[in-house]
Scaffold this motif. Structure first.
Motif: not given
Length: 756
Positions: A187-195, A289-302
């Motif tokens: 997490a210190q050496n890469h830019f990471i995010s999860v979804y 109908d245009r399949q709806p989804v419900f989500g989050f994105s989260v940035q990982i930090t050191p």
């Protein structure tokens, strides 16, 4: 237990085109990698690869699993296949039971799939599928943990469904966790995010349902809630609740963004930018109908190398309970502490550190105890059974004496998952009871409470206990007495379980008034067993899939154990005349039973399946009650004879239930193991059960009925007829060895009075 309609289904798990074919090539860390190719570092599976991996398994309506076995299973890979609600998919079913639950991780501008099939789905138009390389999988009693490598980063996806048997309100919370944990150095050496996201499939089993959804933030968390627009209270479709809301939530820390929208739009935004843009779609349309989804994105930090999500299904009310004054709706027990779902979700989300620590201690205890009792194979069985067993019943408020909802009271209601959905089925509570005896006997008392309340209402007219209370979640009762007829079975089951309550639970609380309160009911059931139990008329036993039979030796054993149990109950409350009488009856019946039931084949003495059939034999699993309750009614030699007989009848994957078929039941195998006279006899059953799981032929949550020659469902290989028992409560019976140890302690019995 088994409706006739189920016998007509040709049930098959169908791995649809949305799952990755075995031959599909995917990519991880920019290198070609096929997860099904052993030459490319296949992951380890510990303690074994189960037929289906529990993901979010917390209630009958939050029951998401990853099928692994059979021809279409995922083979244990989290990426490339969708989770499913528990049922087997059969031809002509209204849907494939898919639960779209996607997980993506973006590392230095490259996005990898790790959960579900958001990229490798054949319908996806999001570009080439890059899939994180799974390196390991491990399960415990409460967790399923997947380890990955992608873009020179290691991370884990942990699915935790808490089991808190000594905290009933927390146990009643209908939520589960997904935690993504990245190596802090990475997490210190890469830019990471999860979804992660979920679809409307979590809110309804009806693909034509109109959906509505909301996004709410408060108390430091964000919550997506999706539901049917038209709520159908106390109704199911394709085994899912058609009222209430599916929820996905997380903590709103810096760089956490919520969004909802058409599936490819939302996921495409994350793939392109590494974060969502905070837009939310119009909150109404059909599921497909245009399949709806419900989500989050989260940035990982050191400083925050993890992301934790809450997933669940919230209903109000829970069940519909029968009383003389009409049906009474009962709420989930958690509502007595949390006035709003948002409060409960927030509490659950922020409790993750505490819950994770407690789960680790619980997991360690289960594994240590099971290994001590019967080794690593036994530990693997009970760990796999824990979440499944606890997810089959729900805790609610109770009923007052004037038949209103009692906010201070507590009841537990069981769903007979997969076999027919019956509610509070006694002969399903019965095989569940060992896990409750091991974890907290209070839960068994709470499961018996709805049966006893209904009995005291005077609505049920028969001399024996009611088979069940209705079809989940509607406890409508059988006021005409026309329930599934298992009179000897259910009377014996109730007296067996009640004696356990007095022995292990009420003995500790000195609650003799509880036995006194129900004493006349218990006595009437015992009188029935005295009249009809020794020579049972043609009737069903709990193994009703095998049909009716007269003079069942194993059923007569249950009746004798029930009469003996009542003798001990009577003595415990000072009814000495009754106690002496019932003991004398039980002992006399044992002598008569021995003369009727025992035979000799090829020099080996054993019990027949039915008194009249000298060429028959059966698994005498009800003998476990004599051991568990320390009644000492049956001679030790009978135990030894049966142990020797089973060894001679064992097939490749188990000991058949009886001489009529090659199928067996996993719960009864462990009951028989707990009745074995030596370590060898005990391990025979346990090791064959593990062989069954390792064969990888089945593709659903721990099926409890299978063919001992093929390790497959009955009917899949042309044997017998199709029966699919999956995700059922009866796996609690796998704790029989641990329950015996606890009962021995309460009885002051040495660990193994038979030696070995």
């Amino acid at each position: 237990m088994l409706p006739g309609l189920l016998l007509l289904y040709t049930l098959l798990w169908t791995h649809t085109a949305t799952a990755r074919p075995a031959s599909q090539t995917v990519f991880a860390a920019d290198a070609s990698f096929s997860p099904l190719d052993d030459s490319h570092h296949s992951p380890s599976f510990s303690p074994l690869l189960p037929p289906a991996i529990p993901l979010a398994v917390k209630s009958p309506y939050l029951n998401a699993l990853l099928p692994t076995g059979g021809d279409g299973g995922s083979k244990g890979y989290l990426a490339g296949s969708w989770a499913r609600h528990w049922p087997v998919h059969y031809p002509g079913s209204p849907r494939d039971y898919r639960l779209s639950w996607a997980g993506l991780i973006r590392i230095d501008g490259t996005t990898y799939e790790f959960l579900g099939a958001p990229l490798s789905d054949s319908k996806s138009s999001l570009g080439p599928a890059r899939v994180a390389r799974q390196t390991a999988f491990e399960y415990t009693a409460t967790k399923s943990v997947f380890s990955f490598e992608a873009g020179n980063v290691t991370f884990k996806a942990t699915f935790l469904s808490p089991v808190t048997p000594n905290d009933l309100v927390r146990q009643s919370l209908p939520f589960s966790y997904l935690s993504i944990d990245v190596d802090p150095d990475a997490a210190q050496n890469h830019f990471i995010s999860v979804y992660t996201d979920i679809s409307g499939e979590w809110a309804s089993g009806d693909p034509n349902a109109n959906l509505t959804w909301t996004y709410t933030s408060g108390s430091g968390i964000g919550v997506h809630a999706v539901s049917r627009r038209e709520q159908l209270v106390f109704s199911e479709f394709a085994e899912q609740a058609e009222w209430g809301e599916a929820v996905l939530a997380t903590e709103l820390r810096r760089e956490t963004v919520a969004g909802s929208g058409e599936v490819n739009d939302l996921r495409g935004t994350f793939i392109k930018h590494g974060r969502l843009d905070g837009t939310h779609d119009a909150a109404y349309r059909k599921m497909d109908d245009r399949q709806p989804v419900f989500g989050f994105s989260v940035q990982i930090t050191p400083s925050r190398p993890s992301a934790v999500f809450t997933i669940g299904h919230v209903r109000q009310p829970y069940v519909n309970f029968v009383t003389p004054e009409g049906q009474v709706p009962l709420a989930g027990l958690w509502t007595t502490r949390f006035s709003r779902p948002l409060d409960a979700i927030s509490y659950f989300q922020y409790s993750y550190p505490r819950t994770s620590r407690e789960a680790a201690r619980f997991d360690e205890q289960v594994r240590r105890d099971a290994q001590r009792v019967s080794g690593d194979n036994y530990a693997a069985l009970v760990e796999l059974s824990t979440r499944q067993a606890f997810a089959t019943f729900e805790l609610t408020t109770g009923v007052t004496e004037d038949w209103r909802e009692d906010k201070e009271g507590v009841m537990a209601h069981l769903k007979e998952i997969s076999s027919n959905g019956d509610m509070s089925t006694i002969d399903v509570i019965f095989p569940l009871h060992p896990i409750l005896l091991y974890t907290n006997p209070t839960l068994l008392a709470l499961l018996l409470e709805p049966i006893l309340v209904y009995t005291h209402s005077g609505l049920y007219p028969n001399r024996w206990p009611v088979h069940d209370l209705g079809t989940y979640p509607n406890a409508t009762g059988y006021n005409d007495g026309n329930d599934e007829p298992m009179p000897v079975e259910e009377a014996g089951n109730m007296l067996w379980c009640v004696r356990l309550m007095a022995l292990v639970y009420f003995q500790l609380t000195a609650d003799k008034p509880w036995v006194e309160k129900h004493y006349e009911v218990f006595k009437s059931w015992t009188t029935f067993l005295t009249d009809d139990g020794l020579v049972p008329a043609e009737q069903l036993s709990t193994d009703d899939f095998a049909g009716t039979l007269s003079n069942q030796t194993n059923l007569a054993v249950k009746a004798i154990v029930g009469i003996g149990a009542m003798s001990e109950l009577a003595k415990g409350v000072g009814r000495w005349t009754d106690g002496i009488h019932y003991r004398a009856v039980a002992e006399a019946y044992v002598r008569e039973w021995t003369a009727l039931a025992m035979t000799e084949t090829g020099g080996a003495r054993h019990a027949k399946l039915a008194y009249q059939d000298d060429g028959s034999w059966g698994t005498l699993y009800n003998l476990f009650g004599d051991r568990l309750l320390n009644l000492k009614l049956f001679d030790r030699q009978l135990y030894a004879d049966q142990s020797s007989w089973y060894a001679g009848k064992a097939q490749k994957y188990g000991v058949p239930l009886d001489s009529r078929h090659v199928w067996t039941k996993t719960d009864w195998e462990v009951f028989a193991a707990a009745s074995a006279t030596d370590k060898k006899g005990r391990e025979l059953f346990i090791n064959l059960l593990v062989d069954y799981l390792k064969a990888g032929k089945v593709d659903a949550a721990f099926p409890d009925l299978y063919e001992t020659t093929t390790a497959n469902f009955p009917g899949r290989d042309g044997l017998d007829w199709p029966i699919y028992f999956i995700s059922r409560p009866v796996v609690g019976g796998h704790f029989a060895l641990l329950a015996l140890e606890k009962a021995n302690g309460a009885n002051g019995v040495e660990e193994n009075p038979f030696g070995g």
